[in-house]
Enzyme design. Structure first.
Site, PDB file in Angstrom:
ATOM      1  N   ASP A   1     -40.664  12.939 -31.157  1.00 40.59           N
ATOM      2  CA  ASP A   1     -39.663  13.785 -30.529  1.00 40.59           C
ATOM      3  C   ASP A   1     -40.361  14.744 -29.567  1.00 40.59           C
ATOM      4  O   ASP A   1     -41.300  15.450 -29.947  1.00 40.59           O
ATOM      5  CB  ASP A   1     -38.891  14.578 -31.587  1.00 40.59           C
ATOM      6  CG  ASP A   1     -37.702  15.307 -30.993  1.00 40.59           C
ATOM      7  OD1 ASP A   1     -36.616  14.701 -30.945  1.00 40.59           O
ATOM      8  OD2 ASP A   1     -37.863  16.468 -30.580  1.00 40.59           O
TER       9      ASP A   1
ATOM     10  N   ASN B   1     -35.051  20.453 -19.369  1.00 40.96           N
ATOM     11  CA  ASN B   1     -33.807  20.165 -18.643  1.00 40.96           C
ATOM     12  C   ASN B   1     -33.180  21.433 -18.066  1.00 40.96           C
ATOM     13  O   ASN B   1     -32.724  21.453 -16.923  1.00 40.96           O
ATOM     14  CB  ASN B   1     -32.801  19.476 -19.566  1.00 40.96           C
ATOM     15  CG  ASN B   1     -33.004  17.971 -19.637  1.00 40.96           C
ATOM     16  OD1 ASN B   1     -33.514  17.359 -18.714  1.00 40.96           O
ATOM     17  ND2 ASN B   1     -32.580  17.374 -20.742  1.00 40.96           N
TER      18      ASN B   1
ATOM     19  N   HIS C   1     -32.036  17.874 -14.795  1.00 40.47           N
ATOM     20  CA  HIS C   1     -32.054  16.593 -15.507  1.00 40.47           C
ATOM     21  C   HIS C   1     -32.889  15.532 -14.798  1.00 40.47           C
ATOM     22  O   HIS C   1     -33.416  14.624 -15.446  1.00 40.47           O
ATOM     23  CB  HIS C   1     -30.626  16.087 -15.708  1.00 40.47           C
ATOM     24  CG  HIS C   1     -29.860  16.890 -16.721  1.00 40.47           C
ATOM     25  ND1 HIS C   1     -30.025  16.718 -18.079  1.00 40.47           N
ATOM     26  CD2 HIS C   1     -28.954  17.883 -16.573  1.00 40.47           C
ATOM     27  CE1 HIS C   1     -29.234  17.558 -18.739  1.00 40.47           C
ATOM     28  NE2 HIS C   1     -28.574  18.283 -17.846  1.00 40.47           N
TER      29      HIS C   1
ATOM     30  N   ASP D   1     -35.566  13.439 -16.731  1.00 40.46           N
ATOM     31  CA  ASP D   1     -35.645  11.975 -16.753  1.00 40.46           C
ATOM     32  C   ASP D   1     -37.056  11.496 -16.437  1.00 40.46           C
ATOM     33  O   ASP D   1     -37.569  10.553 -17.049  1.00 40.46           O
ATOM     34  CB  ASP D   1     -34.660  11.379 -15.742  1.00 40.46           C
ATOM     35  CG  ASP D   1     -33.208  11.521 -16.185  1.00 40.46           C
ATOM     36  OD1 ASP D   1     -32.981  11.868 -17.358  1.00 40.46           O
ATOM     37  OD2 ASP D   1     -32.314  11.283 -15.349  1.00 40.46           O
TER      38      ASP D   1
ATOM     39  N   GLU E   1     -34.228  12.523 -26.536  1.00 42.78           N
ATOM     40  CA  GLU E   1     -35.687  12.656 -26.395  1.00 42.78           C
ATOM     41  C   GLU E   1     -36.427  12.136 -27.617  1.00 42.78           C
ATOM     42  O   GLU E   1     -37.603  12.432 -27.821  1.00 42.78           O
ATOM     43  CB  GLU E   1     -36.060  14.117 -26.138  1.00 42.78           C
ATOM     44  CG  GLU E   1     -35.810  15.059 -27.286  1.00 42.78           C
ATOM     45  CD  GLU E   1     -34.410  15.669 -27.284  1.00 42.78           C
ATOM     46  OE1 GLU E   1     -34.249  16.764 -27.841  1.00 42.78           O
ATOM     47  OE2 GLU E   1     -33.486  15.050 -26.718  1.00 42.78           O
TER      48      GLU E   1
END
Length: 304
Positions: free
Chosen positions: A182, A190, A195, A199, A225
């Site tokens: 994680d 973010n 975003h 990404d 994530e």
């Protein structure tokens, strides 16, 4: 004479319609005699195989099939000739591979029928090129099993592979491990950079993890994530070593923001090994619990 002329005209018209229909057919249509020599090769057959009709008329139809099947084809034709069966349609045959002029092999379905013409048996074969259908099916399967953003396998595919390796474990006793990964404080990435940068972080993270893993290992995006790794034939200590190498490599990674500011990120990893009494779902739960401990103990670390 008038009636005879009219009959001849009708037969000529029927033959013209038949020839036009056959030549305009979507599927390749090939006629051969009892010696397997091609007698008719329609326009679709020319497009399918890359030969002109002039190149193959009078030649053996075996040139259109894989070499390993050529020696036994005459036996098959003899059996079909002697049988009471008049045709074998596509639904009764498995997919086979045909060969183009340039030696490219491609999947086809075949219908073959026989008819007596002036006391001699002739065979008509309808061949359907399955290349586009197979490619479409493969594309759908890829979409079903793949995460669009990272290109990794998704949870659906991971679960199917976990089921397979669990059955191998129960049968042969080959141990395996699961890593639950994680990205730490990914929401802040973010929120701070947007975003699009988030990404990019996920994509770069995926690449770095794959660089550490073996070909037999499986990395999948589990959601958001969160990622998961399946390590076949691996004991706990070896899996922890893999996890720590991933952690170290990821911590050195940088992604540039839109303002060219370096974005750093770390990962927490939970490790679990399948136990004697564990069900396949249990190992995911154990790895998730280990990940929770890694998060609680300060992040950017490996826990089991």
């Amino acid at each position: 004479m008038s009636d005879k002329h009219k009959l001849q005209q009708e037969m000529s018209n029927a033959n013209s319609r038949y020839s036009s229909l056959i030549d305009a057919a979507f599927d390749a249509i090939i006629t051969m005699d009892g010696k397997q020599n091609i007698q008719f090769f329609n326009h679709a057959a020319e497009n399918t195989f890359g030969y002109s009709a002039d190149e193959v008329i009078g030649k053996s139809i075996t040139k259109l099939m894989q070499k390993k099947f050529r020696p036994n084809h005459s036996d098959y034709i003899k059996q079909f000739t002697d049988s009471d069966i008049q045709s074998r349609d596509m639904s009764s045959r498995v997919m086979i591979m045909a060969v183009k002029k340039d030696n490219t092999e491609f999947p086809v379905e075949i219908t073959i029928s026989k008819i007596s013409v002036n006391g001699k048996i002739e065979f008509t074969t309808i061949i359907r090129d399955l290349s586009n259908r197979i490619a479409f099916i493969e594309k759908l399967q890829h979409q079903v099993n793949t995460d669009n953003l990272t290109g990794l396998y998704n949870r659906n595919y991971f679960n199917s592979k976990l089921k397979d390796i669990y059955h191998q474990y129960k049968r042969f006793g080959h141990s395996f491990c699961v890593l639950m990964l994680d990205l730490d404080r990914f929401k802040m990435v973010n929120d701070s950079y947007g975003h699009l940068i988030g990404d990019k972080v996920l994509q770069e993270f995926s690449k770095k993890v794959q660089q550490v893993l073996r070909e037999v290992d499986l990395l999948a995006r589990f959601g958001g994530e969160e990622f998961i790794v399946l390590l076949p034939n691996t004991k706990l200590e070896a899996a922890k070593d893999v996890a720590d190498r991933i952690r170290k490599r990821v911590s050195k990674q940088r992604v540039l923001s839109q303002n060219h500011e370096p974005v750093t990120f770390t990962v927490s990893i939970g490790v679990a090994e399948i136990g004697t009494d564990d069900e396949k779902e249990s190992i995911i739960k154990l790895a998730d619990e280990a990940l929770y401990r890694a998060k609680n103990n300060g992040r950017n670390r490996v826990s089991d």
